[in-house]
Enzyme design. Structure first.
Site, PDB file in Angstrom:
ATOM      1  N   HIS A 377       0.801  -1.333  -0.160  1.00  0.00           N
ATOM      2  CA  HIS A 377       0.120  -0.048  -0.123  1.00  0.00           C
ATOM      3  C   HIS A 377       1.196   1.470  -0.103  1.00  0.00           C
ATOM      4  CE1 HIS A 377      -3.570   2.397   1.191  1.00  0.00           C
ATOM      5  NE2 HIS A 377      -2.859   3.592   1.881  1.00  0.00           N
ATOM      6  N   GLU A 378       1.846   1.107   1.116  1.00  0.00           N
ATOM      7  CA  GLU A 378       3.027   2.825   1.025  1.00  0.00           C
ATOM      8  C   GLU A 378       3.516   3.186  -0.248  1.00  0.00           C
ATOM      9  OE1 GLU A 378       2.290   4.761   3.220  1.00  0.00           O
ATOM     10  OE2 GLU A 378       0.957   3.495   4.334  1.00  0.00           O
ATOM     11  N   HIS A 381       1.452   3.751  -2.713  1.00  0.00           N
ATOM     12  CA  HIS A 381       2.023   5.783  -2.626  1.00  0.00           C
ATOM     13  C   HIS A 381       2.230   6.434  -3.689  1.00  0.00           C
ATOM     14  CE1 HIS A 381      -1.550   6.555  -0.105  1.00  0.00           C
ATOM     15  NE2 HIS A 381      -1.560   5.676   0.473  1.00  0.00           N
ATOM     16  N   TYR A 392      -3.602  14.592  -2.811  1.00  0.00           N
ATOM     17  CA  TYR A 392      -4.057  13.591  -1.831  1.00  0.00           C
ATOM     18  C   TYR A 392      -5.777  14.860  -0.422  1.00  0.00           C
ATOM     19  CZ  TYR A 392      -4.179  10.410   1.711  1.00  0.00           C
ATOM     20  OH  TYR A 392      -3.718   9.305   2.947  1.00  0.00           O
ATOM     21  N   GLU A 401      -5.887   6.846  -2.413  1.00  0.00           N
ATOM     22  CA  GLU A 401      -6.585   5.329  -1.088  1.00  0.00           C
ATOM     23  C   GLU A 401      -6.309   4.407  -1.599  1.00  0.00           C
ATOM     24  OE1 GLU A 401      -5.374   5.251   2.118  1.00  0.00           O
ATOM     25  OE2 GLU A 401      -3.759   6.669   1.574  1.00  0.00           O
ATOM     26  N   ASP A 461      -9.540  14.417   7.218  1.00  0.00           N
ATOM     27  CA  ASP A 461      -8.887  13.327   7.122  1.00  0.00           C
ATOM     28  C   ASP A 461      -8.824  14.014   5.249  1.00  0.00           C
ATOM     29  OD1 ASP A 461      -7.698  11.100   6.552  1.00  0.00           O
ATOM     30  OD2 ASP A 461      -9.204   9.854   5.654  1.00  0.00           O
ATOM     31  N   HIS A 466      -9.790   8.636   3.343  1.00  0.00           N
ATOM     32  CA  HIS A 466      -9.618   7.172   3.839  1.00  0.00           C
ATOM     33  C   HIS A 466     -10.704   6.648   3.956  1.00  0.00           C
ATOM     34  CE1 HIS A 466      -5.751   8.153   5.531  1.00  0.00           C
ATOM     35  NE2 HIS A 466      -5.409   7.320   5.042  1.00  0.00           N
TER      36      HIS A 466
END
Length: 812
Positions: A377-378, A381, A392, A401, A461, A466
């Site tokens: 996942h990271e 990005h 974002y 995301e 957020d 998210h």
């Protein structure tokens, strides 16, 4: 004034781009975004401008003012042979943030253009200096310490970038950006002249692009560089059992570093601190990392290292992407990070900071945040930042995301298929079953329908990035798996799943080719449908599935304007997998357009996204071969086609190959497709085992199984029995038209011979891990200098410029 609805000034390009009023049928097909501007322009055959006319085509299509300019920033050629040239918009020489347009061309002719642009009329002279604007930005961030205030981190940056002038201290860049944070409602959404700063705070940790109005000093936009996952991935890992991963030997010990993937993958120990500079290597004396399950939770580092390697392998092997930036960038991971050292609480997060991976140990909610899906996942990005660069914030941030969750699921499916593919963070969450569910987003308070239940409409957020990512997650799940029902908007849907591999190819093309920084869900729908057309053709089952999956999550109508094709009866197939590939594996399967060479695939490879068409009643030849670590063992080959599409391979005539061979060369077998085979897509299964008793549904010890799709044309609904396979070539007979290499084993020079004495035009050498060897040189008369290779087994990929051939050899 800001004109949202310009006319399309097609006449500016001359004959190649002129549209006469009476010839509207030759006009490009337009898909407009919410602002009225074209987000996708498709040219009709015979009206295509040339790629050399791209700037003029863009100017005409977007009706740009004379003060506007489109500057080329990147050009790439994809696996379909299409060229994608990306242009950045400028206005009076000032960059327009998030305004990019891509031109898509084949053989020098533009087929489509896509992206976002602005029509502007504003003064670009700032009344506020960059330094004054920076003070406004820092007043907004309000950190107690910044990275440029740490001399050690500044020195590390200079070293990493090999630039003595490099610094974390923000340098102002004058840009035009839409104001999304003004308390004055009249200003929101308006293009604004602003100073842009990259502000990296050390405590508390944050990194974001901060935009300051160049006249008033007001903060008009923030784009987070550190994407907080709110969760966060062979060694004796914490979450994935015993795995294997590359390390290096240094000063008599071993470190979590390796250089076989791109520029390398390295994993460091922050020692529960917040300094990258003071991080140290994890080391092991014997390279058997089994003692790391300790009170310090050091085995989490093994997950992070293996997760980074697995993610690199996935993008390289499946999408032909060389690291996150497609240029072999080094992937560095920092484990045991704590933003507030000494407070007795572990850091409950993981993030990509724009340069490196950072993992906390967790505390009340999470265990160490290094599970495989979190690592993927990271790093996802990072892939996004080098492709679509989705802002974002709000819908574009939710897409950002969501794509990272997609890659988390895909990498987990690729490297650990026994895990729960459709749950994100299930290994690390101590409170909930998972952080997010792609199959049932509502279970974790996320929406599965656009603006439906759990949709977040506030500003927290970053606009619910998210939360609202659940819509993209569920779209991908429906695209891969299928299903039917009624969504939150009361719309009935029915989706025929295309499998996770085909779904991933469409998602990757959508993100890497079409999406731009400000894309929303509507744009994602448009571009994913176009991606399906590019990859599989207009009207294909994949395009239909993509469209219907969007309808399932409440974005747009179903294929055909509101109806969906009823789903076929679901067919599932039994499992077949080898448990040990230490000695042998399948390294070639070729039938028609299916042509895959590979290394070890952990006992099973799902290649159902790869297909070929075969006609009922036709004669076919399938080619296959085994790879061996050293000794060539006798292998039993059984190859099946489920001709009647009933989910089993035990019907008469469905075993098309059966025999044994101890050869590492290319084998072949001819077969005839029964005239009574059922039309449509069905399963091809290739099983190679050292046990003659292995069938189509076994868990066996040594060997591998690979599944593919064949599309049968001209068939019928088959009866329960079939004509037998005829015309088979005896298994074990070497295919006459294969390459030969000698001597084998070789010491210095390897001689290569192609069929019909064809000239060897190119050659690549791979080791048993699939890593390409650069220490070889092609000489005259088909010779290859292998003297610099280490002893071991290698795979050759040879080409005469038209066809590819594969062979193995041993270096002594």
């Amino acid at each position: 004034m800001f004109n949202k609805y310009p006319a399309l000034a097609l006449a500016l390009l001359g004959s190649a781009f002129t549209v006469q009023a009476q010839d509207a049928a030759r006009a490009p097909q337009l898909e407009r975004g919410a602002d009225g501007l074209p987000e996708l322009v498709q040219f009709r055959p015979g009206t295509n401008p040339r790629l050399s006319e791209a700037k003029q085509a863009l100017r005409a299509a977007l009706a740009l003012a004379p003060e506007a300019d489109m500057r080329s920033v990147r050009s790439e050629v994809d696996e379909l042979g299409m060229t994608h040239e990306k242009f950045q918009q400028f206005y009076k020489s000032v960059k327009v943030e998030h305004a990019t347009y891509s031109v898509h061309a084949r053989n020098g002719a533009i087929e489509a253009m896509s992206g976002d642009a602005e029509l502007l009329e504003l003064d670009v002279r700032p009344s506020l200096s960059a330094e004054a604007a920076l003070q406004s930005a820092l007043g907004y961030v309000r950190a107690s310490r910044y990275m440029w205030q740490d001399a050690g981190e500044e020195a590390r940056l200079k070293q990493d970038e090999n630039n003595p002038a490099a610094t974390y201290r923000p340098q102002g860049e004058l840009v035009i950006v839409r104001n999304q944070m003004s308390v004055d409602a009249a200003k929101n959404g308006k293009p604004t002249l602003a100073w842009k700063f990259n502000v990296y705070a050390q405590q508390p940790v944050s990194r974001a692009f901060i935009y300051v109005d160049a006249r008033t000093g007001e903060i008009v936009f923030k784009d987070d560089i550190i994407k907080h996952a709110a969760a966060t991935g062979t060694f004796g890992t914490r979450y994935a059992g015993t795995q294997t991963g590359a390390t290096d030997s240094f000063n008599g010990t071993f470190r979590l570093r390796e250089l076989t993937r791109g520029s390398g993958i390295e994993t460091y120990n922050c020692r529960k601190g917040n300094s990258y500079t003071n991080a140290v290597d994890f080391t092991d004396a014997d390279n058997s990392w089994t003692e790391y399950n300790n009170a310090n939770l050091d085995n989490a580092a093994l997950d992070a290292h293996w997760g980074a390697q697995s993610t690199y392998d996935y993008f390289k092997n499946i999408h032909n992407r060389n690291s996150y930036n497609n240029a072999g960038a080094k992937i560095r991971s920092y484990v045991h990070f704590d933003d507030t050292p000494g407070d007795g609480r572990g850091y409950e997060n993981a993030y990509w900071n724009g340069s490196v991976m950072t993992y906390g140990d967790g505390y009340s909610r999470f265990d160490p945040l290094t599970s495989l899906d979190v690592a993927a996942h990271e790093i996802g990005h990072a892939v996004c930042s080098s492709t679509a660069n989705l802002t974002y914030s709000y819908e574009s941030g939710a897409l950002n995301e969501g794509f990272s969750d997609i890659w988390g699921a895909c990498v987990e499916y690729y490297k650990a298929p026994t895990k729960q593919t459709w749950l994100i963070g299930e290994d690390i969450d101590k409170v909930r079953p998972s952080l997010r569910s792609m199959s049932n987003p509502n279970a974790e308070s996320q929406p599965d329908t656009y603006q439906g239940t759990y949709w977040y409409a506030g500003s927290g957020d970053n606009g619910g990035v998210h939360t609202n990512s659940g819509v993209l997650n569920h779209w991908f799940y429906r695209l891969a798996v299928g299903g039917s029902g009624t969504n939150d908007k009361g719309t009935a849907f029915s989706v025929t799943g295309i499998g996770i591999d085909a779904a991933a190819k469409i998602a990757y093309r959508t993100e890497s080719v079409y999406l731009t920084a400000s894309s929303n869900y509507a744009a994602a729908r448009t571009y994913s449908i176009q991606s399906a057309k590019d990859l599989y053709g207009a009207g294909s089952a994949q395009e239909i599935a993509v469209t219907n999956a969007w309808s399932a999550v409440g974005v747009g109508a179903a294929y055909g304007g509101g109806t969906t094709t009823p789903p076929p009866t679901t067919v599932s197939y039994c499992a077949s997998k080898g448990t040990n590939q230490g000695y042998e594996w399948i390294d070639l399967v070729q039938l028609g357009s299916i042509n895959r060479t590979s290394g070890k695939d952990a006992g099973y490879f799902n290649g159902t996204a790869t297909s070929t068409s075969i006609a009922a009643g036709s004669s076919q030849t399938i080619y296959f071969s085994a790879g061996f670590t050293s000794t060539a063992y006798t292998e039993y080959w059984k190859i099946y086609i489920d001709y009647n599409k009933n989910g089993v391979f035990t019907d008469a005539g469905e075993l098309i190959v059966s025999g044994s061979s101890s050869s590492g060369g290319t084998l072949s077998s001819a077969f005839t497709v029964p005239a009574t085979a059922k039309s449509g897509a069905t399963r091809l299964r290739v099983v190679m085992s050292d046990n003659s008793a292995t069938t189509s549904c076994n868990s066996y010890t040594y060997g591998e199984t690979e599944d593919y799709t064949v599309n049968i044309t001209g068939g019928t609904i088959a009866p329960t029995t079939f004509a037998g396979v005829s015309g088979a070539t005896p298994l074990g007979q070497e295919e006459a038209r294969t390459a030969r290499v000698f001597p084998n084993p070789a010491n210095e020079l390897l001689t290569m011979l192609l069929p019909d004495n064809a000239v060897v035009r190119s050659v690549n050498v791979y080791d048993v891990r699939g890593a390409r060897m650069k220490q070889v040189q092609l000489g005259e008369n088909g010779t290859l200098d292998v003297s610099r290779l280490a002893p071991g087994m290698y795979q050759l990929s040879l080409s005469d410029g038209q066809k590819s051939f594969h062979q193995r050899f041993t270096k002594q």
